[in-house]
Design a protein around this motif. Structure first.
Motif, PDB file in Angstrom:
ATOM      1  N   ARG A 189       0.836  -1.206   0.000  1.00 39.90           N
ATOM      2  CA  ARG A 189       0.000   0.000   0.000  1.00 39.90           C
ATOM      3  C   ARG A 189       0.871   1.257   0.000  1.00 39.90           C
ATOM      4  N   LYS A 190       0.355   2.305  -0.638  1.00 41.34           N
ATOM      5  CA  LYS A 190       1.169   3.516  -0.794  1.00 41.34           C
ATOM      6  C   LYS A 190       1.210   4.349   0.485  1.00 41.34           C
ATOM      7  N   LEU A 191       2.440   4.650   0.909  1.00 44.63           N
ATOM      8  CA  LEU A 191       2.654   5.480   2.087  1.00 44.63           C
ATOM      9  C   LEU A 191       3.183   6.852   1.687  1.00 44.63           C
ATOM     10  N   CYS A 192       3.809   6.902   0.507  1.00 45.33           N
ATOM     11  CA  CYS A 192       4.463   8.148   0.088  1.00 45.33           C
ATOM     12  C   CYS A 192       4.587   8.213  -1.424  1.00 45.33           C
ATOM     13  N   GLY A 193       4.531   9.433  -1.935  1.00 50.49           N
ATOM     14  CA  GLY A 193       4.829   9.675  -3.348  1.00 50.49           C
ATOM     15  C   GLY A 193       5.826  10.814  -3.453  1.00 50.49           C
ATOM     16  N   VAL A 194       6.672  10.750  -4.472  1.00 52.03           N
ATOM     17  CA  VAL A 194       7.667  11.811  -4.696  1.00 52.03           C
ATOM     18  C   VAL A 194       7.408  12.409  -6.073  1.00 52.03           C
ATOM     19  N   LEU A 195       7.371  13.721  -6.122  1.00 53.66           N
ATOM     20  CA  LEU A 195       7.154  14.416  -7.394  1.00 53.66           C
ATOM     21  C   LEU A 195       8.284  15.414  -7.612  1.00 53.66           C
ATOM     22  N   GLU A 226     -11.650   6.338  -2.938  1.00 54.14           N
ATOM     23  CA  GLU A 226     -10.972   5.805  -4.125  1.00 54.14           C
ATOM     24  C   GLU A 226      -9.550   5.321  -3.848  1.00 54.14           C
ATOM     25  N   VAL A 227      -8.939   5.776  -2.716  1.00 56.55           N
ATOM     26  CA  VAL A 227      -7.584   5.283  -2.423  1.00 56.55           C
ATOM     27  C   VAL A 227      -7.530   4.457  -1.124  1.00 56.55           C
ATOM     28  N   ALA A 228      -8.659   4.390  -0.417  1.00 55.01           N
ATOM     29  CA  ALA A 228      -8.657   3.736   0.905  1.00 55.01           C
ATOM     30  C   ALA A 228      -8.062   2.331   0.873  1.00 55.01           C
ATOM     31  N   ALA A 229      -8.318   1.602  -0.200  1.00 56.94           N
ATOM     32  CA  ALA A 229      -7.859   0.208  -0.247  1.00 56.94           C
ATOM     33  C   ALA A 229      -6.389   0.087  -0.660  1.00 56.94           C
ATOM     34  N   ILE A 230      -5.811   1.185  -1.153  1.00 59.21           N
ATOM     35  CA  ILE A 230      -4.425   1.076  -1.648  1.00 59.21           C
ATOM     36  C   ILE A 230      -3.457   2.009  -0.921  1.00 59.21           C
ATOM     37  N   ALA A 231      -3.961   2.689   0.137  1.00 58.68           N
ATOM     38  CA  ALA A 231      -3.097   3.629   0.859  1.00 58.68           C
ATOM     39  C   ALA A 231      -2.870   3.167   2.292  1.00 58.68           C
ATOM     40  N   THR A 232      -1.781   3.627   2.867  1.00 57.17           N
ATOM     41  CA  THR A 232      -1.533   3.386   4.289  1.00 57.17           C
ATOM     42  C   THR A 232      -0.754   4.562   4.859  1.00 57.17           C
ATOM     43  N   SER A 233      -0.552   4.531   6.168  1.00 58.29           N
ATOM     44  CA  SER A 233       0.240   5.587   6.808  1.00 58.29           C
ATOM     45  C   SER A 233       1.124   4.936   7.861  1.00 58.29           C
ATOM     46  N   ALA A 234       2.100   5.712   8.345  1.00 60.34           N
ATOM     47  CA  ALA A 234       2.971   5.185   9.401  1.00 60.34           C
ATOM     48  C   ALA A 234       2.135   4.853  10.637  1.00 60.34           C
ATOM     49  N   ARG A 235       1.159   5.692  10.925  1.00 59.96           N
ATOM     50  CA  ARG A 235       0.304   5.454  12.098  1.00 59.96           C
ATOM     51  C   ARG A 235      -0.505   4.168  11.946  1.00 59.96           C
ATOM     52  N   VAL A 236      -1.070   3.977  10.760  1.00 57.64           N
ATOM     53  CA  VAL A 236      -1.845   2.750  10.529  1.00 57.64           C
ATOM     54  C   VAL A 236      -0.933   1.536  10.696  1.00 57.64           C
ATOM     55  N   GLU A 237       0.288   1.619  10.166  1.00 60.66           N
ATOM     56  CA  GLU A 237       1.206   0.468  10.229  1.00 60.66           C
ATOM     57  C   GLU A 237       1.648   0.162  11.656  1.00 60.66           C
ATOM     58  N   LEU A 238       1.894   1.225  12.432  1.00 63.92           N
ATOM     59  CA  LEU A 238       2.459   1.009  13.770  1.00 63.92           C
ATOM     60  C   LEU A 238       1.392   0.870  14.845  1.00 63.92           C
ATOM     61  N   GLY A 239       0.196   1.404  14.543  1.00 65.03           N
ATOM     62  CA  GLY A 239      -0.874   1.349  15.548  1.00 65.03           C
ATOM     63  C   GLY A 239      -0.733   2.424  16.607  1.00 65.03           C
ATOM     64  N   HIS A 240       0.117   3.405  16.370  1.00 67.67           N
ATOM     65  CA  HIS A 240       0.181   4.553  17.292  1.00 67.67           C
ATOM     66  C   HIS A 240       0.618   5.805  16.535  1.00 67.67           C
ATOM     67  N   VAL A 241       0.392   6.938  17.189  1.00 72.18           N
ATOM     68  CA  VAL A 241       0.751   8.224  16.585  1.00 72.18           C
ATOM     69  C   VAL A 241       2.273   8.332  16.476  1.00 72.18           C
ATOM     70  N   VAL A 242       2.722   8.924  15.363  1.00 73.88           N
ATOM     71  CA  VAL A 242       4.157   9.069  15.129  1.00 73.88           C
ATOM     72  C   VAL A 242       4.542  10.534  15.364  1.00 73.88           C
ATOM     73  N   ASP A 243       5.746  10.735  15.893  1.00 75.01           N
ATOM     74  CA  ASP A 243       6.257  12.087  16.131  1.00 75.01           C
ATOM     75  C   ASP A 243       6.628  12.689  14.764  1.00 75.01           C
ATOM     76  N   ARG A 244       5.750  13.554  14.254  1.00 78.31           N
ATOM     77  CA  ARG A 244       5.919  14.081  12.893  1.00 78.31           C
ATOM     78  C   ARG A 244       7.214  14.899  12.737  1.00 78.31           C
ATOM     79  N   PRO A 245       7.515  15.834  13.683  1.00 77.27           N
ATOM     80  CA  PRO A 245       8.768  16.574  13.530  1.00 77.27           C
ATOM     81  C   PRO A 245       9.993  15.648  13.523  1.00 77.27           C
ATOM     82  N   ALA A 246       9.972  14.602  14.375  1.00 77.16           N
ATOM     83  CA  ALA A 246      11.118  13.678  14.396  1.00 77.16           C
ATOM     84  C   ALA A 246      11.206  12.930  13.070  1.00 77.16           C
TER      85      ALA A 246
END
Ligand code: BTN
Length: 325
Positions: A189-195, A226-246
């Motif tokens: 699943r997509k976590l990031c895109g680079v343009l 339309e992207v729910a089935a093909i996207a993910t996030s660090a939070r979804v993967e880890l099951g907890h909030v991630v320190d965004r600035p870090a």
């Protein structure tokens, strides 16, 4: 005067971030400003959401920073020479950080300037696709680069961005992979895109904008259907909030290292991309505009192009959207 106040606040944020407890008097001495200026800077940081304990007399101590990608939070976290020290532009909201960064670059913004937004109203991906950017959930940033490269080497910069995101993910224990040419996937699943967008003449890139969009704390329900089935996030993967600035600091630190490497040892980036690839070894379909080509993804060549074995032989593909078949 205003600039002086900003510089004081930045230096103060750096000193507090290092964990020191410092009296107003000591701070005034070290920063070379009046105690009133120190007080003003402390209050300014508090208004931005910094939890600063204490008073001038007892000494100031940082309890917590806000979850905002402002310069006062970010610059103290970046090592010397890191991209971002060239300039830091934080926008609560904007259409697209790539558009803003390109404008700034045309106006002469320095190599290493970072433009970051808390949300984008028209975040974009390749081929005019939208990049959904909910407020405060992701990382939406663009870096102004002025690389001594020809436009045909522009892909190197995209690969730097993707590698940097994989590094930042791996540091958190997220097993991220590269999907050629510009995505980072986790469990498919997509976590990031680079343009990467650039302005160049035949020989030289004048300015390149590497735009990186990462789903950091995005929750499953925030993805559009339309992207729910093909996207993910660090939070979804880890099951907890991630320190965004870090996460942002880790990404930019890695990006700086990959960028330096891309200039003098690009084959090393390609080799690492082979090892991290989610694409190689699969049967895929590559669509580029109206053209479509199917085959087995065999390898990446030394320029980072995808080598495919099709029914007609082995061919090299330099751009397109890859789908497994
Ligand atoms: C893609 O998925 O094709 C690339 C997505 C790139 C998104 C980032 S978010 C920051 C920067 N600003 C944009 O408008 N796009 C990039």
């Amino acid at each position: 005067m205003e600039q002086e106040g900003r510089n004081t606040a930045l230096k103060l944020a750096g000193m507090l971030f290092r964990g020191d407890t410092l009296s107003g008097e000591r701070l005034a001495e070290v920063l070379g400003v009046s105690r009133a200026a120190v007080h003003k800077a402390v209050e300014g940081l508090r208004k931005k959401g910094f939890d600063i304990q204490g008073s001038a007399g007892s000494g100031y101590r940082l309890n917590a920073q806000p979850d905002l990608l402002v310069a006062e939070v970010m610059l103290p976290r970046l090592p010397e020479g890191c991209l971002g020290h060239g300039g830091w532009v934080h926008l609560p909201t904007t259409d697209s950080t790539n558009t803003r960064a390109a404008e700034l670059a045309r106006g002469g913004a320095a190599h290493g300037t970072v433009v970051v937004a808390e949300t984008q109203t028209a975040g974009r991906g390749r081929r005019g696709r939208a990049f959904v950017s909910p407020p405060g959930a992701g990382l939406y940033l663009s870096v102004v680069l002025r690389p001594p490269l020809s436009p045909r080497d522009g892909f190197r910069l995209t690969l730097c961005g993707a590698h940097a995101v994989v590094d930042a993910c791996e540091a958190l224990g997220i097993p991220a992979r590269l999907k050629w040419p510009n995505d980072v996937l986790v469990r498919g699943r997509k976590l990031c895109g680079v343009l990467t967008e650039m302005s160049a003449d035949m020989e030289r890139i004048h300015q390149a904008i590497v735009g990186i969009g990462v789903n950091v704390n995005t929750q499953a329900a925030e993805f559009p259907p339309e992207v729910a089935a093909i996207a993910t996030s660090a939070r979804v993967e880890l099951g907890h909030v991630v320190d965004r600035p870090a996460f942002c600091a880790s990404l930019l630190t890695a990006l700086s290292a990959w960028y330096a490497r891309a200039l003098d040892d690009f084959p090393a980036l390609v080799q690492r991309a082979r090892e991290r690839s989610d694409t190689l070894g699969r049967r895929v379909k590559v669509r580029d505009g109206h053209d479509e080509i199917a085959g087995e993804a065999l390898d990446l060549d030394d320029d980072g192009a995808l080598v495919l074995r099709t029914g007609k032989g082995v061919t090299r593909v330099v751009s397109g959207d890859v789908e497994p078949v």
